[in-house]
Structures are given as C-alpha cells and as structure tokens.
Scaffold this active site. Sequence first.
Site, PDB file in Angstrom:
ATOM      1  N   THR A 212       3.656  -8.556  -5.280  1.00 44.44           N
ATOM      2  CA  THR A 212       2.253  -8.918  -5.495  1.00 44.44           C
ATOM      3  C   THR A 212       2.108  -9.902  -6.656  1.00 44.44           C
ATOM      4  OG1 THR A 212       1.547  -6.798  -4.636  1.00 44.44           O
ATOM      5  CG2 THR A 212      -0.034  -7.956  -6.018  1.00 44.44           C
TER       6      THR A 212
ATOM      7  N   ALA B  65       7.956   2.586   1.875  1.00 44.05           N
ATOM      8  CA  ALA B  65       7.156   3.171   0.803  1.00 44.05           C
ATOM      9  C   ALA B  65       5.834   3.706   1.341  1.00 44.05           C
ATOM     10  CB  ALA B  65       6.916   2.142  -0.282  1.00 44.05           C
TER      11      ALA B  65
ATOM     12  N   GLU C 256      -0.046  -1.154  -1.519  1.00 45.54           N
ATOM     13  CA  GLU C 256       0.843  -1.179  -0.358  1.00 45.54           C
ATOM     14  C   GLU C 256       0.033  -1.299   0.937  1.00 45.54           C
ATOM     15  OE1 GLU C 256       4.271   1.157  -0.548  1.00 45.54           O
ATOM     16  OE2 GLU C 256       4.234   1.278  -2.722  1.00 45.54           O
TER      17      GLU C 256
ATOM     18  N   THR D  46      -4.137  -2.614   1.785  1.00 42.45           N
ATOM     19  CA  THR D  46      -5.454  -1.997   1.607  1.00 42.45           C
ATOM     20  C   THR D  46      -5.855  -1.285   2.889  1.00 42.45           C
ATOM     21  OG1 THR D  46      -6.633  -3.935   2.427  1.00 42.45           O
ATOM     22  CG2 THR D  46      -6.178  -3.878   0.059  1.00 42.45           C
TER      23      THR D  46
END
Lengths: 258, 397
Positions: free
Chosen positions: B145, B255, B376, B378
């Site tokens: 990010t 994740a 991770e 939205t």
Amino acid sequence: MNVLVCVKQIPDPNAPGKIDPQSKRLVREGVDLVLDPGDEHAVEAGLQIVEQAGGEVTVLSMGPPKALDAIRKALSMGGARGIHVQDPGLENSDALSTARVIGAVAAGASYDLIICGTESTDGSTGAVPAMVAELLGLPLLSFARKLTAEGKTAQIHRQTDEGYDIVEAPLPAVVTVTGGINEARYPSLRGIMQSKNKEVKALSLKDLGLEGKAGKGALTQEVLTIAPAEARKAGEVVEDKGDGARRIADFLAGAKVI
Amino acid sequence: MFPPLYRIECALPGSVDFYNTDELLNDEERLVRSTVGRFVDKRFIPIVAEHYERGTFPMEIVPELASLGLFGMHLQGYGAAGMSNVMYGLACQELERGDSGLRSFVSVQGSLCMFPINHYGSQEQKERWLPPMARGEVIGCFGLTEPEFGSNPAGMATRARRDGNDWILNGTKRWITNGNLAHLALVWARTDDGIRGFLVEKGTKGFEAREIHNKLSMRASVTSELILDDCRVPASSELPGARGLKGPLSCLNEARFGIVWGSLGAAIACYQSALEYARERVQFDRPIAGYQLTQEKLVGMITEITKGQLLALQLGRLKDRGKASATQISMAKMNNARQALQIARDARSILGANGISLEYPVMRHMANLETVLTYEGTNEVHMLAIGEEITGLSAFK
C-alpha cells in the site's frame, strides 16, 4: 531412561460439573473433555527427564474412545508413543481395576519411571499410583515437587506441610507429581502435526490378560451415595484496632502459609 | 512485562458454538484451537489493554509465539508447523479473540512475508530467511500500500530501476504493519518489466521506517511508513518467482483468509463479554439480558457468528482442497469483517458506559474492526469483485 506417564481425560474442571444421579458419576456427555491438568505436569516431568537423560516418554491412558484426544495432546507436547486401553468391560472401573490395567501394561515393558499426577482432578481418589507400585513391587515416590533421575536412582523433593523431604529410591520406581513441580509446556503446533503420525497402540482387557480381573465382575469398590460438599462458611471479619497486622500474621501462621 | 493494571478480561469456558460446528472439526483442529486459545487467554489477554493504551505491541511474547509454531504455521518445511488451512484459520480466530493486532502480527509474518518467500523466493532466500522467521528471530513486514494507492495497487508509484547488478528503489509505502519492528521488508515496486518483490533488510542505506502515531484503531500493533530513497539492494534480493500484481495479490488472499476467521474471534470476544455483562447488569430491578431489546442484539450476534463460522469452515475446506477462489475469499472476508464490526458495536451499546473502557474488550475490538473492515481489500472492493464475478461486468475499473 524410558518413562511411562499415566494420563486421564476428564470433564473440563473449569466448567461446572454435573453428576448423573443414576451412575453417580460425572457427566461426560455434552461437556468439553480435557487432559487432566494435573497430568500435564506429569507429562512435563517425564519430558524433562528424557530431555536430560535420553530415552522416550510413553503415554498411557485407560478410557473410552474419546480418551485418545488426551493421549494425542500429551503426544503433541512431546511424548513419543501412546497406549490406549479401552474395553467396554472397563466402564465405571474402580481404582484397583485401573491400577491392575496400568500394572499389566507396565509389566509387559521395561520402564525406568512410571509418573502419575498425585490424584485425578475429577475422581480425586489418589489411590491408583500407590496400588500400581504395590502390584509391581516398586518403590513409590509420592508428592514430588522436584524430580531427578540419574543412573539407577530417582530422587524427589516430597511436598510436606512444613516444607519438603528429600526421598530417594532405586529405579524402576513409581512417582507422583504435584502441580508445583513445573509449568507444563504448551503443545506446539508442530507437535500437534507430528502427533498424528505417532503410534498409539490400542489394548483390550483380553490383550492384557485381565479378563475377569479388572473392570466388570472384578470391582472391589462401589459408590453408594453422593452428597454435595459442605458450603463454605462465612469468613472471619477482623476489625483493625491497631493489631490488625499481627492478627492477620497469626492467622496465616495458623494456616501454615507463613 | 507490564504489571496487570487492568482487570483481567474474563474468558468464558467453552466456545461459542450454537450449531455444533465443532462436530465438523477433527481432533487435531480442536487441539490447535484450544492450544492457541489457552495461550491467548493466559499470556496475551492480561497484558493487551496496557499495550493498547500505550500504543505498543507486546514484543515480549514473540519468542512464545514462535515456540508455539505460529509463524508460517501453514507452510511446509523450514521449521514451519505444516498445518492445514482450517487449522490456520482456527489459530487466527483465537489470536484475534485476543486482539486484531496480535492476529495481524502473525498474519503479516506468515502469510505476507514467509508465504511469498516460500512461494516465489530462490532456494537461497528460503534457506536464509524462513528458519529464523519461523523462530521469530527475524520479523518481516509487507510493503504494498502507498499513500496514493490503496484499493488500486496496480497504480503504485514505487519504482525499481536496474543499476548493474543492483536494483535502486524509490518510493513510499504507508500503513505497513510491523514496519518499525521488522528486520526485513518485502517491498513491491514497479520495474520496466512489471511489478516485482524485493527483500530489503533493515539498515540498508536509503531505507527508513517511520512509525505512524495518533492511531485510534489497532493500537496494540505497530503501523509504519516505509521510505525508499535511492535504496540500493543486490539482484539477489529480488523474489525470482513473483511476476506482476498476482504476486502480492496471492499473498493477500492468504492473509484475507486469516481475517475471515480472525474477525470471528473478535466477534466471539464481544459477544461473550456482552452476554456476561447483560446477565449481571441489573437495571429496573432485573438483568438487562431479560429485556427484549437486549435479547434482539444478543440473538443477532450469535446468529451472525454462527453463519460466519459455517462460511469460514466451508471456505477452509475448499482451500485445503485447493479449490477456494479469490472471490469466495472476498465474500467471507467482506461478510465476517462487516458482521464482526456490527457485533462489536451492538456489544458496546449493551455495556453502556462500561463499553467504552479498556477494562472490557468490546471497544478495543470495535476500533480494531474499523481497520479490519477496510484493510486487505475494503468492504466495497470485495463487494465489487464479487459483483464482477457474478455479472461479468466490472463496476470499479
């Protein structure tokens, strides 16, 4: 050093236990079943011995099919192999039958140490280890808060009200350990994965040559009645008139806490 | 370790399992859950409130997390535990029942750093990094990010330019969990040849991690900005197997799968806290649990937890068979994070003023889940990914 650790699966002692009025036993259905927390210390003690002296820990449990979970837990802590004695004839066994089973398992192998918890957290008879020692003709080192085993001798610190006694016995020997002996390790996730591949031998009364000698038809004890424990009485209120500290100290000394 | 200044949060015995989903788990799976759960109850929950207030992660428990085998737990070899996806999920659930920051720490280490090294790394990279990462001696972070590129990582501004045998990295990564704790950063950067991953060691000239302060969420977790200013790394630091955006996106899939389960854990903690509180809290001469409006909230919580458990478990079974699609993971992440946040808010309202205190877990979880809702992927992007899947029409690009 080959160690046999005896473990028991019990209803989670953190949950409120229920007794079935018919069988006069703790209800095992619909509750979480766990490895007796006292036995975790026995497993830990066994693991510490073999980590120092070499050899391996064998985990023994007698119980219904679900008891395999308790064995697996002990194996995931680091035990090398398991023995699961299960037989319908062993349902509602008494302490002597249990001891005969453990004795028969131990007699068929050469263990240097047989380690048990001081007593089970559910039944709390505390009689099985001494019976095992008697049946096998081995010395009993009970209430160990410290255990070492070197060469052909085991030494314990036996917990007493005032402190501890140092007691030695030749190996092989039966040892019972208190909760204060160690802090039991968590099974590691790797250990859990490896435990799946560890051998757990299933044995019946017939395999042990104990048909008619343990369990149904051979029981020497019977639970006649059960009664709730006496409710805790109200405590003593100490009003501090300048002597509060002394009175608390006297009380603690009276309880042998200090 | 901090002294226990706060009341130890009560972990109720037994699990929240309205639909007997435990029957769908095998013995090892239950043992994984109880092992991690017991660790969280005994070692983490007593200290989390203090860390949350101070804005620190409890580094003192890292050796224990490692010896339990939590780092890279679903990888094979290199000292990893080799667990199934369902086991990994159950462990994440228990970790996040403690705090989203704890689950994030473990997720980042395992799914976002060890997974890509294991999957895309060279033999030398695997041997060098995976064993010390499994032992918790090397902590990793994941730099994808950027300040201007969140939902749209394909637009990333960070560049890697070839210079002889080296790469020169320039750019800024933001909202990087564990950035200041990490010994190793996996940085994703654009090259002339598409997006590539680079392993940047702490202390490399031109690399700096700056902690982001003033957070109102994930306070027991360290979040950082990574600054790469002509940061020179050798060619051997590039992950040879990762080509294009699917490299980092595959890590996020791993994740996110952890978040599916972890958010359930946070929801369970909030539900248990609210249920216990509502039974004990007396207003107008009876426990508030006896009022219809409170029961409506509690029933809504347990219903959503139950649905979430079934969603997570079937997703885990699919993943264990290699059959879980990215949008299936999206759906479960979207749903479970969203529902957990609603459960936390409802729990907060049941606890009244006490709900805002760190003496209870609910507002801590609620604030964390605001992050979990959007990180991770939205809620909206997951929704539109599913929308694209079922309609064949993209509504976001």
